[in-house]
Design an enzyme around this catalytic site. Structure first.
Site, PDB file in Angstrom:
ATOM      1  N   ASP A  49     -10.533  -6.000  -5.732  1.00  0.00           N
ATOM      2  CA  ASP A  49      -9.378  -5.245  -5.233  1.00  0.00           C
ATOM      3  C   ASP A  49      -8.082  -5.672  -5.916  1.00  0.00           C
ATOM      4  OD1 ASP A  49      -8.229  -3.402  -3.145  1.00  0.00           O
ATOM      5  OD2 ASP A  49      -7.141  -5.234  -2.626  1.00  0.00           O
ATOM      6  N   TYR A  54       0.891  -6.153  -7.422  1.00  0.00           N
ATOM      7  CA  TYR A  54       0.523  -7.575  -7.415  1.00  0.00           C
ATOM      8  C   TYR A  54       0.990  -8.231  -8.717  1.00  0.00           C
ATOM      9  CZ  TYR A  54      -2.595  -6.472  -3.444  1.00  0.00           C
ATOM     10  OH  TYR A  54      -3.100  -6.066  -2.230  1.00  0.00           O
ATOM     11  N   SER A 155      -3.460   2.627   2.950  1.00  0.00           N
ATOM     12  CA  SER A 155      -3.386   1.243   3.415  1.00  0.00           C
ATOM     13  C   SER A 155      -2.229   1.134   4.395  1.00  0.00           C
ATOM     14  CB  SER A 155      -3.185   0.285   2.231  1.00  0.00           C
ATOM     15  OG  SER A 155      -3.100  -1.042   2.695  1.00  0.00           O
ATOM     16  N   TRP A 210      -8.112  -6.567   5.007  1.00  0.00           N
ATOM     17  CA  TRP A 210      -7.458  -7.663   4.267  1.00  0.00           C
ATOM     18  C   TRP A 210      -7.059  -8.847   5.160  1.00  0.00           C
ATOM     19  CZ3 TRP A 210      -2.109  -8.447   5.248  1.00  0.00           C
ATOM     20  CH2 TRP A 210      -1.355  -7.362   5.710  1.00  0.00           C
ATOM     21  N   SER A 211      -6.813  -9.958   4.485  1.00  0.00           N
ATOM     22  CA  SER A 211      -6.389 -11.222   5.125  1.00  0.00           C
ATOM     23  C   SER A 211      -7.279 -11.653   6.290  1.00  0.00           C
ATOM     24  CB  SER A 211      -4.923 -11.148   5.579  1.00  0.00           C
ATOM     25  OG  SER A 211      -4.055 -11.241   4.473  1.00  0.00           O
ATOM     26  N   PRO A 212      -8.579 -11.831   6.037  1.00  0.00           N
ATOM     27  CA  PRO A 212      -9.477 -12.278   7.118  1.00  0.00           C
ATOM     28  C   PRO A 212      -9.104 -13.659   7.650  1.00  0.00           C
ATOM     29  CG  PRO A 212     -10.573 -12.435   4.981  1.00  0.00           C
ATOM     30  CD  PRO A 212      -9.307 -11.669   4.760  1.00  0.00           C
ATOM     31  N   ALA A 214      -5.861 -14.676   7.745  1.00  0.00           N
ATOM     32  CA  ALA A 214      -4.413 -14.631   8.000  1.00  0.00           C
ATOM     33  C   ALA A 214      -3.677 -15.511   6.984  1.00  0.00           C
ATOM     34  CB  ALA A 214      -4.087 -15.019   9.440  1.00  0.00           C
ATOM     35  N   GLN A 299     -13.229 -22.690  -2.434  1.00  0.00           N
ATOM     36  CA  GLN A 299     -12.882 -21.882  -1.246  1.00  0.00           C
ATOM     37  C   GLN A 299     -13.788 -20.659  -1.164  1.00  0.00           C
ATOM     38  OE1 GLN A 299      -8.780 -20.790  -1.778  1.00  0.00           O
ATOM     39  NE2 GLN A 299      -7.989 -22.786  -1.157  1.00  0.00           N
ATOM     40  N   GLU A 302     -17.216 -21.593  -0.029  1.00  0.00           N
ATOM     41  CA  GLU A 302     -17.238 -21.886   1.409  1.00  0.00           C
ATOM     42  C   GLU A 302     -17.198 -20.583   2.215  1.00  0.00           C
ATOM     43  OE1 GLU A 302     -13.747 -23.766   3.415  1.00  0.00           O
ATOM     44  OE2 GLU A 302     -15.247 -25.016   4.378  1.00  0.00           O
TER      45      GLU A 302
HETATM   46  P1  NDP Z   1      -7.035 -14.519   3.287  1.00  0.00           P
HETATM   47  O1  NDP Z   1      -6.381 -14.277   4.593  1.00  0.00           O
HETATM   48  O2  NDP Z   1      -8.470 -14.909   3.325  1.00  0.00           O
HETATM   49  O3  NDP Z   1      -6.183 -15.621   2.510  1.00  0.00           O
HETATM   50  C1  NDP Z   1      -6.652 -16.133   1.287  1.00  0.00           C
HETATM   51  C2  NDP Z   1      -5.951 -17.446   0.986  1.00  0.00           C
HETATM   52  O4  NDP Z   1      -6.275 -18.423   1.995  1.00  0.00           O
HETATM   53  C3  NDP Z   1      -6.438 -18.038  -0.319  1.00  0.00           C
HETATM   54  O5  NDP Z   1      -5.767 -17.509  -1.430  1.00  0.00           O
HETATM   55  C4  NDP Z   1      -6.200 -19.511  -0.095  1.00  0.00           C
HETATM   56  O6  NDP Z   1      -4.802 -19.762  -0.271  1.00  0.00           O
HETATM   57  C5  NDP Z   1      -6.552 -19.677   1.377  1.00  0.00           C
HETATM   58  N1  NDP Z   1      -7.987 -19.946   1.570  1.00  0.00           N
HETATM   59  C6  NDP Z   1      -9.030 -19.081   1.401  1.00  0.00           C
HETATM   60  N2  NDP Z   1     -10.205 -19.666   1.686  1.00  0.00           N
HETATM   61  C7  NDP Z   1      -9.922 -20.933   2.051  1.00  0.00           C
HETATM   62  C8  NDP Z   1     -10.738 -22.025   2.457  1.00  0.00           C
HETATM   63  N3  NDP Z   1     -12.051 -21.913   2.557  1.00  0.00           N
HETATM   64  N4  NDP Z   1     -10.109 -23.192   2.752  1.00  0.00           N
HETATM   65  C9  NDP Z   1      -8.772 -23.317   2.657  1.00  0.00           C
HETATM   66  N5  NDP Z   1      -7.954 -22.323   2.262  1.00  0.00           N
HETATM   67  C10 NDP Z   1      -8.522 -21.122   1.971  1.00  0.00           C
HETATM   68  O7  NDP Z   1      -6.998 -13.212   2.377  1.00  0.00           O
HETATM   69  P2  NDP Z   1      -5.776 -12.564   1.556  1.00  0.00           P
HETATM   70  O8  NDP Z   1      -4.535 -12.559   2.345  1.00  0.00           O
HETATM   71  O9  NDP Z   1      -5.758 -13.154   0.187  1.00  0.00           O
HETATM   72  O10 NDP Z   1      -6.305 -11.067   1.461  1.00  0.00           O
HETATM   73  C11 NDP Z   1      -7.493 -10.777   0.725  1.00  0.00           C
HETATM   74  C12 NDP Z   1      -7.236  -9.592  -0.184  1.00  0.00           C
HETATM   75  O11 NDP Z   1      -6.869  -8.460   0.596  1.00  0.00           O
HETATM   76  C13 NDP Z   1      -6.077  -9.725  -1.177  1.00  0.00           C
HETATM   77  O12 NDP Z   1      -6.409 -10.463  -2.320  1.00  0.00           O
HETATM   78  C14 NDP Z   1      -5.784  -8.289  -1.498  1.00  0.00           C
HETATM   79  O13 NDP Z   1      -6.732  -7.794  -2.418  1.00  0.00           O
HETATM   80  C15 NDP Z   1      -5.999  -7.628  -0.150  1.00  0.00           C
HETATM   81  N6  NDP Z   1      -4.717  -7.451   0.574  1.00  0.00           N
HETATM   82  C16 NDP Z   1      -4.275  -6.174   0.789  1.00  0.00           C
HETATM   83  C17 NDP Z   1      -3.097  -5.935   1.425  1.00  0.00           C
HETATM   84  C18 NDP Z   1      -2.648  -4.524   1.640  1.00  0.00           C
HETATM   85  O14 NDP Z   1      -1.509  -4.308   2.040  1.00  0.00           O
HETATM   86  N7  NDP Z   1      -3.492  -3.554   1.397  1.00  0.00           N
HETATM   87  C19 NDP Z   1      -2.227  -7.034   1.895  1.00  0.00           C
HETATM   88  C20 NDP Z   1      -2.792  -8.344   1.653  1.00  0.00           C
HETATM   89  C21 NDP Z   1      -3.990  -8.531   1.027  1.00  0.00           C
HETATM   90  P3  NDP Z   1      -4.207 -21.196  -0.770  1.00  0.00           P
HETATM   91  O15 NDP Z   1      -5.283 -21.932  -1.497  1.00  0.00           O
HETATM   92  O16 NDP Z   1      -3.068 -20.824  -1.598  1.00  0.00           O
HETATM   93  O17 NDP Z   1      -3.789 -21.896   0.482  1.00  0.00           O
END
Ligand code: NDP
Length: 326
Positions: A49, A54, A155, A210-212, A214, A299, A302
């Site tokens: 995605d 971005y 979206s 998105w953002s499972p 948060a 990550q 995991e």
């Molecule tokens: P998450 O809520 O899963 O956050 C991901 C972030 O959390 C990572 O980049 C990392 O950040 C941290 N993380 C992930 N896994 C772990 C772990 N196992 N242990 C510790 N830290 C972890 O998802 P996103 O917010 O990234 O959303 C996923 C996708 O959804 C995006 O990439 C995008 O494609 C889409 N999206 C779409 C939106 C829309 O408006 N349509 C808005 C937002 C996202 P770090 O290492 O920096 O702490």
């Protein structure tokens, strides 16, 4: 990996997808991006995605280069983009939004950056109050008829506006919206579970959520402040930091406290919080694909364990998991 139909369409997406927001073109280097896409692909992820906005288009450039470099077979993966925010640093009035002009030009730009000749999924990243819905539906239909886009969707559109777009499409025998991309996690449920509930049957709407986690909050990583190498420490993301850590209603229990309770329960259950939070999203049958984000391969690996947790607990335990963030 499991594969799920995108709503009523015939497209089968991996139940876990992988997105580039904040990471590609910004937080992670190109070699890390390559490792991430390679690991995702090796584990059966077939949906990547992205969006014009971005990293001002750089996330798409990196993803396109990496996918080309890895020589992934074009018929084996799906790639998406989204139009609305623009890719320019300070977009002018014709460089953003959902006008016919910008929808068409943004699509061509995304195709070039992603190095593909069609987008499998193309989203209207937000509603555009300055463009009639009818104009956008026609523009999306044209892209589909030109072969540049296969499925289009929205979206974070209100349910009524999605219905309106669908009605325009039906009236004119155009391709209507197939999917929506909403936020969905243990702390943010209303839109997917309530507002959109009638649309799954009425329209056959699919969701790629998105953002499972948060933005990482549900891993517990923000319990004692913001680690320097984490998303919320990135320059320019103060708005996200406030949104994630403070929540929408300042008087309510803080998101950090709610996440801490969830993490304590995960620990009691003997599982890592990240895959548990993702498994909870996957349990909703109206979710076609849960989009993961990861800044490093460990990550991602995991998080993929979420697939093994789906049948691990009984309904009562899932109820406790939901209640933990209350
Ligand atoms: P998450 O809520 O899963 O956050 C991901 C972030 O959390 C990572 O980049 C990392 O950040 C941290 N993380 C992930 N896994 C772990 C772990 N196992 N242990 C510790 N830290 C972890 O998802 P996103 O917010 O990234 O959303 C996923 C996708 O959804 C995006 O990439 C995008 O494609 C889409 N999206 C779409 C939106 C829309 O408006 N349509 C808005 C937002 C996202 P770090 O290492 O920096 O702490």
């Amino acid at each position: 990996m499991h594969y799920r139909r995108l709503g009523r369409s015939g497209l089968q997406l991996s139940a876990l997808g992988f997105g580039a927001w904040v990471t590609f073109g910004r937080q992670t280097g190109r070699s890390q991006a390559r490792e991430l896409i390679a690991a995702a692909w090796d584990h059966g992820i077939n949906f990547f995605d992205n969006a014009e906005g971005y990293a001002n288009g750089d996330a798409e450039r990196v993803m396109g280069d990496v996918i080309a470099d890895l020589r992934l077979p074009r018929d084996g993966y799906c790639v998406s983009s989204k139009v609305f925010f623009g890719a320019a640093e300070t977009p002018g009035p014709t460089q953003r939004g959902l006008s016919r002009k910008h929808v068409r030009e943004a699509c061509d730009a995304a195709l070039a950056r992603l190095r593909v000749d069609h987008l499998d999924l193309y989203y209207c990243h937000r509603p555009d109050p300055d463009t009639p819905v009818e104009e956008t539906v026609w523009a999306m239909d044209t892209l589909i008829r030109q072969g540049k886009v296969l499925y289009w969707g929205t979206s974070e559109w209100p349910a009524d506006l999605i219905r309106e777009a669908d009605a325009v499409a039906r009236t004119h025998h155009l391709h209507g919206p197939t999917m929506e991309q909403p936020e969905y996690n243990l702390l943010h449920r209303e839109r997917v579970e309530t507002e959109y509930a009638p649309l799954y049957d009425e329209l056959g709407l699919g969701t790629t959520t998105w953002s499972p986690l948060a933005s990482g909050l549900l891993t517990g990583k923000y319990a004692d402040g913001v680690p320097d190498d984490s998303r919320l420490a990135q320059a320019g993301l103060d708005w996200l930091r406030a949104r994630v850590l403070d929540g929408d209603t300042p008087d309510a229990t803080s998101p950090v406290q709610r996440a801490s309770r969830f993490v304590a329960l995960a620990t009691e259950l003997g599982v890592a919080p990240a895959p548990l939070a993702i498994a909870w999203c996957l349990r909703n049958p109206h979710v076609s694909s849960v989009l993961l984000g990861a800044s490093r391969v460990a990550q991602l690996l995991e998080n993929l364990a979420a697939l093994d947790l789906l049948d691990r607990f009984d309904a009562g335990t899932w109820g406790r998991i939901e209640a933990s963030v209350g």
